[in-house]
Design a protein around this motif. Sequence first.
Motif, PDB file in Angstrom:
ATOM      1  N   GLY A  67      12.512 -15.047  14.648  1.00 39.14           N
ATOM      2  CA  GLY A  67      11.549 -15.831  13.905  1.00 39.14           C
ATOM      3  C   GLY A  67      11.985 -16.322  12.547  1.00 39.14           C
ATOM      4  N   LEU A  68      11.096 -17.106  11.989  1.00 36.07           N
ATOM      5  CA  LEU A  68      11.385 -17.850  10.763  1.00 36.07           C
ATOM      6  C   LEU A  68      11.668 -16.989   9.529  1.00 36.07           C
ATOM      7  CD1 LEU A  68      11.663 -20.659   9.631  1.00 36.07           C
ATOM      8  CD2 LEU A  68       9.195 -20.708   9.266  1.00 36.07           C
ATOM      9  N   PRO A  69      10.953 -15.886   9.272  1.00 33.86           N
ATOM     10  CA  PRO A  69      11.235 -15.139   8.031  1.00 33.86           C
ATOM     11  C   PRO A  69      12.693 -14.717   7.911  1.00 33.86           C
ATOM     12  CG  PRO A  69       9.184 -14.392   8.992  1.00 33.86           C
ATOM     13  CD  PRO A  69       9.808 -15.310  10.001  1.00 33.86           C
ATOM     14  N   ILE A  70      13.280 -14.234   9.019  1.00 33.48           N
ATOM     15  CA  ILE A  70      14.685 -13.820   8.980  1.00 33.48           C
ATOM     16  C   ILE A  70      15.579 -15.054   8.866  1.00 33.48           C
ATOM     17  CG2 ILE A  70      16.541 -12.842  10.384  1.00 33.48           C
ATOM     18  CD1 ILE A  70      14.482 -10.761  11.358  1.00 33.48           C
ATOM     19  N   GLU A  71      15.273 -16.073   9.652  1.00 32.76           N
ATOM     20  CA  GLU A  71      16.048 -17.305   9.596  1.00 32.76           C
ATOM     21  C   GLU A  71      16.032 -17.897   8.182  1.00 32.76           C
ATOM     22  OE1 GLU A  71      16.325 -21.482  12.139  1.00 32.76           O
ATOM     23  OE2 GLU A  71      15.084 -19.831  12.834  1.00 32.76           O
ATOM     24  N   TRP A  72      14.876 -17.819   7.560  1.00 34.58           N
ATOM     25  CA  TRP A  72      14.703 -18.349   6.201  1.00 34.58           C
ATOM     26  C   TRP A  72      15.595 -17.588   5.221  1.00 34.58           C
ATOM     27  CZ3 TRP A  72      12.646 -22.793   5.070  1.00 34.58           C
ATOM     28  CH2 TRP A  72      12.207 -23.078   3.782  1.00 34.58           C
ATOM     29  N   PRO A 100       6.098 -28.655   6.369  1.00 34.19           N
ATOM     30  CA  PRO A 100       7.180 -29.539   5.918  1.00 34.19           C
ATOM     31  C   PRO A 100       8.318 -28.774   5.254  1.00 34.19           C
ATOM     32  CG  PRO A 100       5.048 -30.443   5.297  1.00 34.19           C
ATOM     33  CD  PRO A 100       4.803 -29.035   5.767  1.00 34.19           C
ATOM     34  N   VAL A 101       8.004 -27.658   4.609  1.00 35.30           N
ATOM     35  CA  VAL A 101       9.040 -26.871   3.944  1.00 35.30           C
ATOM     36  C   VAL A 101       9.947 -26.206   4.974  1.00 35.30           C
ATOM     37  CG1 VAL A 101       9.442 -24.850   2.483  1.00 35.30           C
ATOM     38  CG2 VAL A 101       7.662 -26.491   1.876  1.00 35.30           C
ATOM     39  N   GLU A 102       9.341 -25.652   6.034  1.00 38.56           N
ATOM     40  CA  GLU A 102      10.119 -24.930   7.042  1.00 38.56           C
ATOM     41  C   GLU A 102      10.501 -25.816   8.222  1.00 38.56           C
ATOM     42  OE1 GLU A 102       7.687 -20.805   6.098  1.00 38.56           O
ATOM     43  OE2 GLU A 102       6.783 -22.505   7.117  1.00 38.56           O
ATOM     44  N   LYS A 103       9.922 -27.024   8.249  1.00 45.55           N
ATOM     45  CA  LYS A 103      10.243 -28.026   9.268  1.00 45.55           C
ATOM     46  C   LYS A 103      10.006 -27.511  10.680  1.00 45.55           C
ATOM     47  CE  LYS A 103      13.800 -30.080   6.311  1.00 45.55           C
ATOM     48  NZ  LYS A 103      15.232 -30.387   6.160  1.00 45.55           N
ATOM     49  N   SER A 108       6.402 -19.176   3.708  1.00 49.72           N
ATOM     50  CA  SER A 108       6.863 -19.913   2.518  1.00 49.72           C
ATOM     51  C   SER A 108       5.763 -20.046   1.477  1.00 49.72           C
ATOM     52  CB  SER A 108       7.344 -21.305   2.921  1.00 49.72           C
ATOM     53  OG  SER A 108       6.255 -22.107   3.365  1.00 49.72           O
ATOM     54  N   LYS A 109       4.509 -19.775   1.878  1.00 46.63           N
ATOM     55  CA  LYS A 109       3.333 -19.917   1.001  1.00 46.63           C
ATOM     56  C   LYS A 109       3.084 -21.380   0.609  1.00 46.63           C
ATOM     57  CE  LYS A 109       3.102 -15.464   1.138  1.00 46.63           C
ATOM     58  NZ  LYS A 109       2.178 -14.829   2.094  1.00 46.63           N
ATOM     59  N   ALA A 110       3.745 -22.304   1.269  1.00 50.15           N
ATOM     60  CA  ALA A 110       3.583 -23.723   0.956  1.00 50.15           C
ATOM     61  C   ALA A 110       2.454 -24.321   1.781  1.00 50.15           C
ATOM     62  CB  ALA A 110       4.880 -24.467   1.247  1.00 50.15           C
TER      63      ALA A 110
END
Length: 964
Positions: free
Chosen positions: A102-107, A195-198, A429-431
């Motif tokens: 998932g995204l948190p690790i990828e981020w 949009p931030v994480e696309k 991202s909290k965005a």
Amino acid sequence: MSDQPDYRSTVFLPETDFPMRAGLPAREPDWLARWERIGIYDRLRETVGDRTPFILHDGPPYANGHLHIGHALNKVLKDMVVRSQQMMGRDARYVPGWDCHGLPIEWKIEEQYRQKGLDKDAVDVVEFRQECRRFADEWIDVQRAEFKRLGITGKWDDPYLTMDYHAEAVIAAEFMKLVMNGALYQGSKPVMWSPVEKTALAEAEVEYHDHTSHTIWVRFRPVDGALDGASVVIWTTTPWTIPQNRAVAFNPGISYGLYRVTSASENSTAQQDETIVLADPLAESVMQAAKVEEFERLRDVSAEELGALTLAHPFRGVDGANGEWDYDVPMLPGDHVTDEAGTGFVHTAPSHGDDDYQLGLKHGLKMTYNVEPDGSYRPDLPIFGGEAIIQADGKDGPANVSVIKNLAWAGALLAKGKIKHSYPHSWRSKAPLIYRNTAQWFAAIDKPLGDGMNEYGQTIRARALTSIDKLVRWTPKTGRNRIHSMIENRPDWVLSRQRAWGVPLTAFVKKGVKPDAEDFLLRDSRVNDRITAAFEADGADAWYRPGFKAEMLDGIVNPDDYDQVMDVLDVWFDSGSTHAFVIRDRKDGAPDGIADLYLEGTDQHRGWFHSSLLQASATKGRAPYRGVLTHGFTLDEKGMKMSKSLGNTVAPQQVIDQYGADILRLWVAQSDYTADLRIGPEILKGTADGYRRLRNTLRFMLGNLAGFSDAERVAPEDMPELEQWVLHRLAQLDHRVRQGYDAYDFQGVFQTLFQFATVDLSAFYFDIRKDALYCDAPDSLRRRSARTLLDLLFHRLVTWLAPILPFTMEDVWLSRFPSEDDSVHLHDFPVTPADWLNEPLVAKWDRIRRARRVVTAALEVKRTDKTIGASLEAAPVVHAEDADTLAALRSVDFADLCIVSDIVLTGDPAPSEAFRMADAPGIGVVFEEAEGEKCQRCWKILPDVGTHSHPGVCARCDKALSDA
């Protein structure tokens, strides 16, 4: 008195090595090491016999950081469930697990790349995925150690990980069931987009925070001069969606009127005598926003008139538009339109909202594709091309302001403002998020499935709702209503993510074929089997290796005719599939693949409970659980949400370092976990104080059981009534404890046991029996009965409390039964005979205890005014007007029960000076001092002291000394 013998050595004072001070922070690691050395968890599995399995399936925490207090709450609750079920005779299995994709690790990996000046897209995807895998592995080890430190029992040496090869293979296989049963489809519809994480986000990945948005009132003018050219006014908080407008919606059930502006302030954008159409209940608020000073209502506007209108887009014909918006805008009826806020008309952009999309679907509105994955307008969009709605840093881009300015230049802006409201944000991202139309993969939750399983319904939604009502026990019961409404009203499940770290959507699509065509998706069980086998051998990374498509399709279809889908699955599908690769596939799982309990926070009604229910309903036909327990969130002592910026967080390790894990566990047990829980220094201090009181009770038992053996055991029926009364209480408690643990009511269990230990035992039974335990002869029936009862108490209290305080109860158990390989956690709750219940005896002892309370209160008065120093200096006269009460008092040694040297019982009316209590009518106590000398061994004041062979003692003590 100097020539009096010293009898201190003849008194049987408590003997125990059990320390008064717990020293938990320093000592708990030794017990952890011991449990691991003797292999408690595995030993329990080896001796299951015919026990019924109980499986608490672990909701996987995310492997990307240190534990917070919410993690501790969750895992401690799970541990109390597992330990109590085991000790009540079940085979309670617990396999901890981790969510790894998932995204948190990828981020995090992307952040590391950016710091090194690397471009993620330039790195080989498998290499990038391996970086993510290593990151998850490191945090799993950290979190495992932190969880174990809390005293959590489980299969820690073999947890489940969603990134294990077998797990990835099963996740893919479960996904391919959706391919085969017809649930999967590709659709172009608006989804929550970051949009931030696309990438698209699931509902469970969205949280709501206050956000200040631009708000605008916009004129839409009729194209044919209808309504004498009056404008229909819409209101929106997303100005950036105006370029995507395709319709205006109204509600035929709302009252609309034609209004004329008669006077406006100088800075108003409203024009003198212009006419606009508004919902009547909202007209005044709109005019106020437009700074209109005076207006008049000209007439009603009917639904028929509205439905017949054709409007022009506000940007129709503007300079630089190049004809982009030169299309008609229809007026469409919609039930979602209300007169609670706005204008009574809803601007409709089917590509950017679910209600809008559904209306567009119904009426064939054209979708737009104006917004890019990064949240900017497509570069070739006239006027606004390339402008950002949300920037890479999560802040608002220029798009909203640009649209507002252009509306003003076009003469379409009636009013503008700003509004602070709850707005969706990414929980990572909290965005801020936007609704964006993209091609995504969905699971259809209302489509009849072609899998032949119809016991609970033909669709995913029907099966899920049936499971909620008929198959699942909800704790607390309110959880049922919460998840039922969510399932009842939810849209189709968005399964795809445009990321790299996860299990790919293992599907192939036919080139040149539309998504709604029957042969768009390749459905072939042979291909599915090949993919599953490849993932079992090499993990999901196999999907990305060169030539994989040809390898999978060779000999079945022409690989050149198909495209390989490169999206990854929503991680909620990963965790929603855990029932298959954990409960179903593991040896310590269950043959039917169904867990007895899922236990998480209330947010998981829209998270793991939800995704597991949908996933299993699609692939298994029903919920993967029989029970669901939810707990609240953790707050500080003032009830505030914890925040690092506020400095009010409480880290589990911080509590453990100061107090020990058992105090943290006790805080959990003392709290009502069904609501939000408060924690902080003062609360923990109170918890520690309560723990010390309980520890003293246990220490008293240990000290007075020194040397106890079966040779001095007394049968229950031969015990004095006081001991039989305690046995009755134990029988009651056995039922309440088992019932409480079965209902997961840990607060009720602990409060019941704590009350019993501190009130019934320490303040009553122990207080009375101290004299017999210390001073009676070893072979006296009373002392032997008391020690027998302490042994029965010990086995029950220590095991009953072991699920809550595993470290302390291990300490207590080993203090009495030292052993290299034994543990309290290898034992069940003892069977408590039902014939210990004795209601007539309890009724009698209720009278006795009521009278005793009056005596002890009367003595406390005399102690306070310094008449006496100790209760043994008293020999009160007790007046009991009720004959049954008097008989009950005379049938026992009431002086012994009241801890006085002598007592006189009479049925005569109490004199006026007698001490009385309102809650004990008919009982009066007259204070008298005890007569005689003080026994130098037991300290009772009796007339016979000094008349026996041993100087300075009473008859009882003389016999004890003679028999020694």
